[in-house]
Motif scaffolding. Structure first.
Motif, PDB file in Angstrom:
ATOM      1  N   SER A   1       0.843  -1.195   0.000  1.00 23.84           N
ATOM      2  CA  SER A   1       0.000   0.000   0.000  1.00 23.84           C
ATOM      3  C   SER A   1       0.877   1.243   0.000  1.00 23.84           C
ATOM      4  CB  SER A   1      -0.933   0.015   1.215  1.00 23.84           C
ATOM      5  OG  SER A   1      -0.190   0.144   2.420  1.00 23.84           O
ATOM      6  N   PHE A   2       0.310   2.330  -0.501  1.00 22.30           N
ATOM      7  CA  PHE A   2       1.000   3.618  -0.597  1.00 22.30           C
ATOM      8  C   PHE A   2       0.101   4.658   0.054  1.00 22.30           C
ATOM      9  CE2 PHE A   2       1.419   7.646  -2.977  1.00 22.30           C
ATOM     10  CZ  PHE A   2       2.773   7.899  -2.825  1.00 22.30           C
ATOM     11  N   THR A   3       0.630   5.380   1.047  1.00 19.71           N
ATOM     12  CA  THR A   3      -0.150   6.368   1.778  1.00 19.71           C
ATOM     13  C   THR A   3       0.499   7.739   1.674  1.00 19.71           C
ATOM     14  OG1 THR A   3      -0.950   4.725   3.365  1.00 19.71           O
ATOM     15  CG2 THR A   3      -1.085   7.028   4.035  1.00 19.71           C
ATOM     16  N   VAL A   4      -0.317   8.751   1.383  1.00 18.42           N
ATOM     17  CA  VAL A   4       0.150  10.135   1.435  1.00 18.42           C
ATOM     18  C   VAL A   4      -0.198  10.662   2.816  1.00 18.42           C
ATOM     19  CG1 VAL A   4       0.016  12.426   0.403  1.00 18.42           C
ATOM     20  CG2 VAL A   4      -0.286  10.384  -1.032  1.00 18.42           C
ATOM     21  N   ASN A   5       0.776  10.658   3.711  1.00 16.54           N
ATOM     22  CA  ASN A   5       0.537  11.096   5.093  1.00 16.54           C
ATOM     23  C   ASN A   5       0.328  12.601   5.196  1.00 16.54           C
ATOM     24  OD1 ASN A   5       2.945   8.787   5.259  1.00 16.54           O
ATOM     25  ND2 ASN A   5       1.206   8.425   6.633  1.00 16.54           N
TER      26      ASN A   5
END
Length: 244
Positions: free
Chosen positions: A234-238
């Motif tokens: 998964s890829f998250t833009v924090n």
């Protein structure tokens, strides 16, 4: 005798085709096949460009079908490994209602652009494979319009003017980290300060990078890449904000 008869039959069939073509101008020999002691010839009337469909061809039908790949272009993905129901365009939602709203186009968060940089804030997507990379590679990316700040998270990394995330890192051998980089083929963004080609993002470690557009629009982005199991990530833009 069999060979002689076969030769005679073939010669007769070819001669018939030539006669039909020269006399009527309406026929041509499309295919000749010889085998198992038999000779066959198909004569078909020419259509557009001289190509017609013979009666034999119109009776053809599929006898088997093989499904090789299912690619979700947009909307809900029933094969999403995080949640097959509460997802839309690569984003997983906490509530079913939010997923339904996104699928109906009522929620800009995490997909369709618009809404400025806030459109990408807090978005998580499952990284996807690419048709131009090895099958075990996974990608996600950020598209940002430097003129108005509109931001979109792209689950498969097919477009990523501001930032592309790829796992594995370090030459495609390191699955303990991803690497992020602006799309150099687009040439719209580069790291700020310039010089670096890519930046490693260790799994589960929020990593901050800054990218600058050719018009001076500069964005600071914090992202996290996490393993989902089974070779998926998964890829998250924090966090994401304009700094110049």
């Amino acid at each position: 005798m069999i060979a002689g008869s076969l030769k005679t039959a073939l010669g007769t069939a070819v001669m018939l085709a030539l006669m039909l073509g020269s006399l009527a101008g309406m026929a041509r020999a499309e295919e000749i096949s010889v085998g198992s002691g038999k000779t066959s010839i198909r004569i078909v009337a020419p259509g557009a460009g001289g190509n017609a469909v013979s009666p034999l061809q119109t009776n053809r039908q599929f006898v088997s079908r093989l499904l090789k790949q299912v690619t979700i272009i947009n909307g809900n993905n029933p094969f999403n490994q995080i949640d097959p129901v509460r997802n839309n365009n690569g984003q997983v939602f906490a509530d079913l209602e939010d997923a339904v709203n996104a699928n109906q186009g009522n929620n800009n968060n995490g997909g369709g652009g618009g809404g400025g940089l806030a459109n990408c804030q807090g978005v998580t997507v499952q990284m996807q494979a690419s048709g131009t990379a090895p099958p075990d590679f996974r990608f996600a990316s950020l598209d940002i319009d430097p003129n108005n700040g509109d931001c979109t998270v792209v689950a498969d990394g097919s477009t990523g003017s501001a930032l592309i995330a790829q796992i594995p890192a370090n030459g495609g051998v390191d699955f303990t980290a991803a690497e992020v980089f602006p799309d150099r083929l687009v040439g719209l963004f580069e790291f700020d300060p310039p010089g670096a080609i890519d930046v490693d993002v260790p799994l589960d470690v929020p990593t901050t990078v800054t990218v600058k557009a050719t018009n001076g629009f500069t964005v600071q982005i914090t992202v996290t890449v996490s393993a989902l199991g089974g070779g998926e990530f998964s890829f998250t833009v924090n966090a994401i904000q304009q700094v110049a």
